[in-house]
Enzyme design. Structure first.
Site, PDB file in Angstrom:
ATOM      1  N   LYS A  21      -6.757  80.864  52.208  1.00 52.02           N
ATOM      2  CA  LYS A  21      -6.510  80.105  51.174  1.00 52.02           C
ATOM      3  C   LYS A  21      -6.257  78.680  51.221  1.00 52.02           C
ATOM      4  O   LYS A  21      -6.642  77.579  50.681  1.00 52.02           O
ATOM      5  CB  LYS A  21      -5.440  80.928  50.147  1.00 52.02           C
ATOM      6  CG  LYS A  21      -5.116  80.081  48.452  1.00 52.02           C
ATOM      7  CD  LYS A  21      -4.528  81.175  47.824  1.00 52.02           C
ATOM      8  CE  LYS A  21      -2.939  81.238  48.284  1.00 52.02           C
ATOM      9  NZ  LYS A  21      -1.949  80.012  47.971  1.00 52.02           N
ATOM     10  N   ARG A  26      -8.522  72.991  50.605  1.00 49.93           N
ATOM     11  CA  ARG A  26      -8.954  71.884  51.234  1.00 49.93           C
ATOM     12  C   ARG A  26     -10.277  71.698  51.303  1.00 49.93           C
ATOM     13  O   ARG A  26     -10.987  70.503  51.189  1.00 49.93           O
ATOM     14  CB  ARG A  26      -8.380  71.563  52.813  1.00 49.93           C
ATOM     15  CG  ARG A  26      -6.753  71.581  52.779  1.00 49.93           C
ATOM     16  CD  ARG A  26      -6.076  71.951  53.999  1.00 49.93           C
ATOM     17  NE  ARG A  26      -4.866  71.788  54.078  1.00 49.93           N
ATOM     18  CZ  ARG A  26      -3.758  72.413  53.326  1.00 49.93           C
ATOM     19  NH1 ARG A  26      -3.977  73.483  52.640  1.00 49.93           N
ATOM     20  NH2 ARG A  26      -2.473  72.151  53.743  1.00 49.93           N
ATOM     21  N   SER A 164       7.834  69.463  51.609  1.00 52.52           N
ATOM     22  CA  SER A 164       6.859  70.260  51.307  1.00 52.52           C
ATOM     23  C   SER A 164       5.681  69.480  52.138  1.00 52.52           C
ATOM     24  O   SER A 164       5.392  68.282  51.603  1.00 52.52           O
ATOM     25  CB  SER A 164       6.146  70.883  49.946  1.00 52.52           C
ATOM     26  OG  SER A 164       5.012  71.403  49.967  1.00 52.52           O
ATOM     27  N   ASP A 293       5.863  81.386  54.311  1.00 53.58           N
ATOM     28  CA  ASP A 293       5.194  82.337  53.658  1.00 53.58           C
ATOM     29  C   ASP A 293       5.081  83.740  54.431  1.00 53.58           C
ATOM     30  O   ASP A 293       4.937  84.898  53.717  1.00 53.58           O
ATOM     31  CB  ASP A 293       3.758  82.059  53.623  1.00 53.58           C
ATOM     32  CG  ASP A 293       3.525  80.747  52.587  1.00 53.58           C
ATOM     33  OD1 ASP A 293       4.494  80.851  51.773  1.00 53.58           O
ATOM     34  OD2 ASP A 293       2.593  80.302  52.468  1.00 53.58           O
ATOM     35  N   ARG A 324      12.699  83.663  47.376  1.00 57.03           N
ATOM     36  CA  ARG A 324      12.227  84.578  48.362  1.00 57.03           C
ATOM     37  C   ARG A 324      13.460  85.087  49.215  1.00 57.03           C
ATOM     38  O   ARG A 324      13.301  86.036  49.863  1.00 57.03           O
ATOM     39  CB  ARG A 324      10.966  84.033  49.174  1.00 57.03           C
ATOM     40  CG  ARG A 324       9.686  84.249  48.414  1.00 57.03           C
ATOM     41  CD  ARG A 324       8.527  84.142  49.404  1.00 57.03           C
ATOM     42  NE  ARG A 324       7.214  83.836  48.507  1.00 57.03           N
ATOM     43  CZ  ARG A 324       6.227  83.084  48.894  1.00 57.03           C
ATOM     44  NH1 ARG A 324       6.383  82.392  49.928  1.00 57.03           N
ATOM     45  NH2 ARG A 324       5.054  83.168  48.260  1.00 57.03           N
ATOM     46  N   ARG A 367       3.617  87.558  47.538  1.00 56.62           N
ATOM     47  CA  ARG A 367       4.025  88.110  49.076  1.00 56.62           C
ATOM     48  C   ARG A 367       5.054  89.228  48.748  1.00 56.62           C
ATOM     49  O   ARG A 367       5.082  89.806  49.781  1.00 56.62           O
ATOM     50  CB  ARG A 367       4.362  86.872  49.759  1.00 56.62           C
ATOM     51  CG  ARG A 367       3.255  85.748  49.659  1.00 56.62           C
ATOM     52  CD  ARG A 367       3.232  84.633  50.828  1.00 56.62           C
ATOM     53  NE  ARG A 367       2.242  83.672  50.810  1.00 56.62           N
ATOM     54  CZ  ARG A 367       0.984  83.847  51.161  1.00 56.62           C
ATOM     55  NH1 ARG A 367       0.706  84.814  51.516  1.00 56.62           N
ATOM     56  NH2 ARG A 367       0.077  82.548  50.872  1.00 56.62           N
ATOM     57  N   LYS A 393      -2.832  86.293  42.746  1.00 51.64           N
ATOM     58  CA  LYS A 393      -2.726  84.713  42.899  1.00 51.64           C
ATOM     59  C   LYS A 393      -3.524  84.306  44.399  1.00 51.64           C
ATOM     60  O   LYS A 393      -3.969  83.255  44.345  1.00 51.64           O
ATOM     61  CB  LYS A 393      -1.021  84.609  43.163  1.00 51.64           C
ATOM     62  CG  LYS A 393      -0.852  83.124  43.555  1.00 51.64           C
ATOM     63  CD  LYS A 393       0.799  82.716  43.631  1.00 51.64           C
ATOM     64  CE  LYS A 393       1.248  81.523  43.950  1.00 51.64           C
ATOM     65  NZ  LYS A 393       0.550  80.250  43.431  1.00 51.64           N
TER      66      LYS A 393
END
Length: 415
Positions: A21, A26, A164, A293, A324, A367, A393
């Site tokens: 993904k 990109r 980020s 992730d 998370r 996730r 997603k």
């Protein structure tokens, strides 16, 4: 609301992982900004990818989905957008990549979204727009409601690297199209360097030149560049492979195909991290700063590995689709794991097995849902998983693949 009952059963077979993904986002953006036709092969239409495709259509690209590929007629240097409304759904990548690109167009651009997207940090852009006296307006609700207007100026940009990497990627995509040279200076430790490497590799493939120093502290971007149309094949996704690789480590007879061994994806570290769990005795410490992730599934593997494991530097897990850090602890503990949150760390003491027999929740986080699916394969009793459809997603056919390799699920609509 949907709930799945998952009966413990080992999964067996070969899984070809979906396309990355991160790389697909990109490639779609670069092809859309080029002049001419590009073909992007190995595409899966997850909710996040649809958001980026629709966003670039809004900016003027013509994108056709045929089988598992996209045919993209880029908008080129003379961009003429179709709409000023961009729906990012729940995709942080779409939002953070497209906000600076929106400044290439005349007039306001309105970004909307769902879930927790409106609560995820955007201060980097807000401060940047304020310094240049550009319009940056947000609504009053927790839902994403952002309007930007005005053109970014070439120059020197100081950016944090510990919030980020998506902000940096957004600027690396935008600054080459400005009419003079620019520099990005990273003012803190740069996390998720692997994602920056992905950005730079795709930009280079589409004809954009960016120079940086050895420590990724300074990026030099020539202005007046043009994206070049290219054909691109998206490689397999280590972020999604992580769940199946974890299942294999837990004793499932799974073979994982479709991965590039020399990939630049940061989440390829799942391979060495899983190995570290089995080769380091008694107590081990693993730094998760660069790979947020894959931490939920790594925590699952650690929960069933003899000895103690500390997963450290996990503060960024709190600003994902869910918190998370807390979600991983809560749901694995409900299944019988010995796991605690200590500051920004997870402290895990391995147990022989997971009891299961519990109601667990995905926290509407893709996730978390997939991690809990893999956990079910090593539970002693069935689990009930609430909100499993959030996998759309990033991995829309996950549950079909799970069943194909023997996963035992029964769906119940809770009304």
């Amino acid at each position: 609301m949907t709930q799945l009952t998952i009966t413990p059963k080992k999964v067996t077979g070969t899984v070809t992982v979906p396309p990355s993904k991160s790389m697909a986002h990109r490639a779609v953006i670069c092809a859309s900004l080029a002049e001419g036709r590009s073909v992007i092969q190995n595409i899966q239409l997850s909710d996040d990818m649809i958001a980026t495709i629709e966003g670039m259509r809004g900016f003027g690209a013509v994108i056709e989905h045929v089988d598992n590929q996209l045919i993209v007629e880029g908008c080129g240097p003379k961009v003429s957008r179709v709409t000023s409304e961009i729906d990012c759904n729940e995709s942080g990548s779409t939002l953070r990549f497209l906000v600076p690109l929106a400044t290439l167009f005349e007039g306001p651009t309105h970004f909307t979204g769902r879930g927790k997207l409106g609560q995820r940090p955007l201060d980097t852009y807000q401060d940047m727009f304020k310094r240049q006296s550009l319009r940056y307006e947000t609504g009053q609700s927790e839902q994403l409601d952002l309007t930007v207007e005005g053109r970014l100026s070439p120059g020197t940009y100081e950016m944090r690297g510990d919030i980020s990497s998506q902000f940096i990627t957004g600027m690396l995509m935008t600054l080459p199209l400005l009419d003079d040279d620019s520099t990005i200076k990273i003012t803190t430790h740069l996390e998720s360097i692997g994602y920056i490497d992905l950005t730079l590799s795709v930009l280079a493939e589409f004809g954009i030149e960016i120079q940086h120093d050895a420590h990724y502290r300074t990026f030099r971007i020539k202005g007046n560049q043009r994206y070049q149309a290219r054909n691109h094949t998206v490689e397999g996704d280590y972020s999604q492979a992580a769940f199946w690789l974890t299942a294999k480590q837990l004793g499932n007879d799974i073979k994982v195909e479709g991965l590039k061994r020399d990939s630049l994806q940061g989440d390829r570290e799942i391979v060495s991290m899983l190995e570290q769990l089995t080769t380091t005795e008694h107590e081990r410490t693993i730094d998760g700063a660069q790979v947020p992730d894959i931490i939920p599934t790594l925590a699952l593997a650690a929960a069933l590995t003899r000895g103690k494991t500390k997963l450290i530097n996990l503060e960024r897990l709190r600003i994902k689709e869910s918190d998370r850090l807390m979600a991983t602890q809560k749901e694995l503990a409900a299944l019988g794991a010995n796991i605690q949150v200590v500051g920004d760390q997870l402290h895990i003491e391995g147990v022989e097995s997971l009891k299961g027999g519990a109601d667990v929740w995905s926290h509407k986080d893709h996730r978390m849902a997939m991690m809990l699916a893999m956990a079910s394969t090593v539970c002693e009793a069935p689990i009930q998983l609430k909100d499993p459809t959030c996998v759309k997603k990033s991995y829309p056919n996950f549950w079909e693949v799970f069943q194909e390799v023997g996963g035992d699920i029964h769906e119940r609509n809770m009304g």
